[in-house]
Design a protein around this motif. Sequence first.
Motif, mmCIF file in Angstrom:
data_model
loop_
_atom_site.group_PDB
_atom_site.id
_atom_site.type_symbol
_atom_site.label_atom_id
_atom_site.label_comp_id
_atom_site.label_asym_id
_atom_site.label_seq_id
_atom_site.Cartn_x
_atom_site.Cartn_y
_atom_site.Cartn_z
ATOM 1 N N LYS A 287 -76.548 -51.908 33.462
ATOM 2 C CA LYS A 287 -75.484 -51.265 32.682
ATOM 3 C C LYS A 287 -74.569 -50.441 33.577
ATOM 4 N N ALA A 288 -73.267 -50.612 33.382
ATOM 5 C CA ALA A 288 -72.283 -49.864 34.167
ATOM 6 C C ALA A 288 -72.059 -48.481 33.564
ATOM 7 N N GLU A 289 -72.062 -47.469 34.417
ATOM 8 C CA GLU A 289 -71.755 -46.094 34.001
ATOM 9 C C GLU A 289 -70.864 -45.457 35.055
ATOM 10 N N ALA A 290 -69.929 -44.635 34.606
ATOM 11 C CA ALA A 290 -68.976 -44.015 35.534
ATOM 12 C C ALA A 290 -69.717 -43.119 36.527
ATOM 13 N N LEU A 291 -69.446 -43.319 37.819
ATOM 14 C CA LEU A 291 -70.076 -42.486 38.848
ATOM 15 C C LEU A 291 -69.415 -41.121 38.950
ATOM 16 N N PHE A 292 -68.081 -41.121 38.883
ATOM 17 C CA PHE A 292 -67.312 -39.887 39.055
ATOM 18 C C PHE A 292 -66.226 -39.821 37.992
ATOM 19 N N PRO A 293 -66.404 -38.972 36.994
ATOM 20 C CA PRO A 293 -65.346 -38.806 35.986
ATOM 21 C C PRO A 293 -64.089 -38.237 36.650
ATOM 22 N N ARG A 294 -62.953 -38.704 36.212
ATOM 23 C CA ARG A 294 -61.696 -38.192 36.767
ATOM 24 C C ARG A 294 -61.503 -36.736 36.326
ATOM 25 N N LEU A 295 -61.094 -35.902 37.295
ATOM 26 C CA LEU A 295 -60.933 -34.465 37.033
ATOM 27 C C LEU A 295 -59.506 -34.151 36.597
ATOM 28 N N ASP A 296 -59.372 -33.181 35.698
ATOM 29 C CA ASP A 296 -58.052 -32.676 35.309
ATOM 30 C C ASP A 296 -57.605 -31.673 36.376
ATOM 31 N N PRO A 297 -56.619 -32.016 37.200
ATOM 32 C CA PRO A 297 -56.251 -31.141 38.328
ATOM 33 C C PRO A 297 -55.912 -29.716 37.919
ATOM 34 N N THR A 298 -55.173 -29.545 36.859
ATOM 35 C CA THR A 298 -54.754 -28.195 36.448
ATOM 36 C C THR A 298 -55.960 -27.332 36.108
ATOM 37 N N VAL A 299 -56.856 -27.887 35.306
ATOM 38 C CA VAL A 299 -58.042 -27.139 34.877
ATOM 39 C C VAL A 299 -58.967 -26.839 36.052
ATOM 40 N N GLU A 300 -59.216 -27.849 36.878
ATOM 41 C CA GLU A 300 -60.216 -27.692 37.940
ATOM 42 C C GLU A 300 -59.715 -26.837 39.103
ATOM 43 N N VAL A 301 -58.449 -26.934 39.431
ATOM 44 C CA VAL A 301 -57.908 -26.065 40.489
ATOM 45 C C VAL A 301 -57.988 -24.605 40.053
ATOM 46 N N GLU A 302 -57.703 -24.365 38.785
ATOM 47 C CA GLU A 302 -57.799 -22.994 38.277
ATOM 48 C C GLU A 302 -59.242 -22.490 38.346
ATOM 49 N N PHE A 303 -60.194 -23.360 38.010
ATOM 50 C CA PHE A 303 -61.605 -22.960 38.064
ATOM 51 C C PHE A 303 -62.021 -22.616 39.492
ATOM 52 N N ILE A 304 -61.671 -23.492 40.445
ATOM 53 C CA ILE A 304 -62.081 -23.243 41.835
ATOM 54 C C ILE A 304 -61.395 -21.998 42.385
ATOM 55 N N ASN A 305 -60.138 -21.804 42.018
ATOM 56 C CA ASN A 305 -59.442 -20.580 42.437
ATOM 57 C C ASN A 305 -60.161 -19.331 41.934
ATOM 58 N N SER A 306 -60.732 -19.425 40.743
ATOM 59 C CA SER A 306 -61.445 -18.261 40.189
ATOM 60 C C SER A 306 -62.686 -17.931 41.011
ATOM 61 N N LEU A 307 -63.304 -18.962 41.613
ATOM 62 C CA LEU A 307 -64.472 -18.729 42.472
ATOM 63 C C LEU A 307 -64.070 -18.005 43.751
ATOM 64 N N MET A 308 -62.830 -18.223 44.164
ATOM 65 C CA MET A 308 -62.333 -17.647 45.407
ATOM 66 C C MET A 308 -61.646 -16.306 45.184
ATOM 67 N N GLY A 309 -61.618 -15.854 43.933
ATOM 68 C CA GLY A 309 -60.952 -14.590 43.641
ATOM 69 C C GLY A 309 -59.449 -14.717 43.597
ATOM 70 N N ASN A 310 -58.935 -15.966 43.454
ATOM 71 C CA ASN A 310 -57.482 -16.182 43.401
ATOM 72 C C ASN A 310 -57.083 -16.446 41.956
ATOM 73 N N HIS A 311 -56.495 -15.489 41.330
ATOM 74 C CA HIS A 311 -56.132 -15.650 39.915
ATOM 75 C C HIS A 311 -54.620 -15.656 39.761
#
Length: 529
Positions: A505-529
């Motif tokens: 059975k085929a299953e997606a290995l890597f779901p496509r990321l929403d750039p806007t949402v994910e960049v904001e999340f990673i920036n929050s880890l770095m203290g960049n708001h």
Amino acid sequence: MKKKFYITTPIYYPSAKLHIGHAYCTTLSDIFARSKRERGYECYFLTGADEHGLKIEKNAQQAGVSPQEFVDNIVKGFYSLWDLLHISNDDFIRTTQERHTKVVQDIFSKMLAQGDIYLGHYEGWYCKDCEAFWTDTQVGKDHICPDCNRPVSKAQEEAYFFKTNKYLPNLLKFYDENPNFLTPVSRKNEMINTFIKPGLEDLCVSRTSFTWGIPVKENPKHVVYVWLDALTNYITALGYGSDNEEKFRKFWEDPDTEIIHILGADITRFHAIYWPMFLDALNLRKPDREFVHGLLMMKDAKMSKSKGNVVDPYPLVERYGVDAVRYYLAREITFGSDGSFSPVQFVERINNDLANSYGNLLNRTLGMMNKYFDGVIPSYKGQVTSFDGALETCIETTITSYEKAMDDLKITEAISYVNDLVNRANKYIDETMPWVLAKDETKKEELASVMNHLANAIYVASILYRPVLVTASEKALEQLGVTTENRNYNKLHNLKLLDNVKINKAEALFPRLDPTVEVEFINSLMGNH
């Protein structure tokens, strides 16, 4: 090429939690070790913790615990992080372990008896962060540490010194005879021009201003200074000086073993100058190679615990998976050069390389296999379509280029070759147009050849990706129907390996990321708001 490999990371200082910079060095070392094992080489992979020194003593006092309790708590986090990142180290050395401390004392005594070490007084510029003394020339008129760029202060104390000039001629001769010992080559030039030519002073190898260290047997008010203590981990971990030196003989003394130290730029001086001298004093061989990776930067500044500009790997792995983090570290930042951690690049790299290229290739191929051949990979019949030969050549070229690059620790380059194969396979789909072939009953053999060639391309890419994508590549092979026995590097050239294999059975290995949402999340880890 030698038959066995001994691969080491630096041992990390447990003054605070590890960050993505430490994860970078250890992950790249792990990828190298895994790639060697994949190809059938015996490999011993070491990492560890450098647990002594003034900073540990002070941090423990502030925390209200003993230094040993302090490092025990921090080192638990080391083990946890390496488990999280699927680091495949064979051993973890701690400089507080008896197997290390006893041998360091014996090494110090031996050097003292040989006249390599003598007692004197040190007065100079001291950097408390690097725990290093510097000369007037090295700190300059602004009195700045040349390693970490922090202010230094005058200090004086009784200390033991190692006679560097006794072994300097041997070191320079070794550099000349072994041009590949220290790479990139710019690092060797830096050692000679910055540290050796201005005049290499004897190295301070003991301290009396703190007690958290290995006591000198002959003079217990002294503790062994960090670099003589720390650097010798590479041999104490193998049992040097112990009752059982079997591993030491196998992975250090045996000329069939290639010894490779992987280290950060900020500790090159100690590894490239003093460590070979210590080994000379012990009459031991030197490493075959010291590979200096670059610094992981953050907003144009070196990532460091003391500056607080660090990224915690845990939330990254929790949100994106271990493979995405390992892949980004290996692919985005050229191993051997400085690089920067960028949220935008992180998301783009995962989307473009893993979701759109590799993951999509697998999904498209399995979907067509189910649609046109009832989920069975057709047999290899040679080069049936006019595009088959080019893809076969690309597969073979990829394997050869990958091996050559990986052998030279060009890990980023090696992975890029696999990316090229994946991209070539996606292009092959566009060239052959299986959906058109499927409409013509006379093109059935061509369609079967396309499916077989795609399966082989995915198989090869997945095996080559496996040292990096430690879980996703296995999932891809599972979906492709490859048995555990056939997930073998030595079978990469067998184009008939997947004949008539039933896919899963085929299953997606890597779901496509929403750039806007994910960049904001990673920036929050770095203290960049």
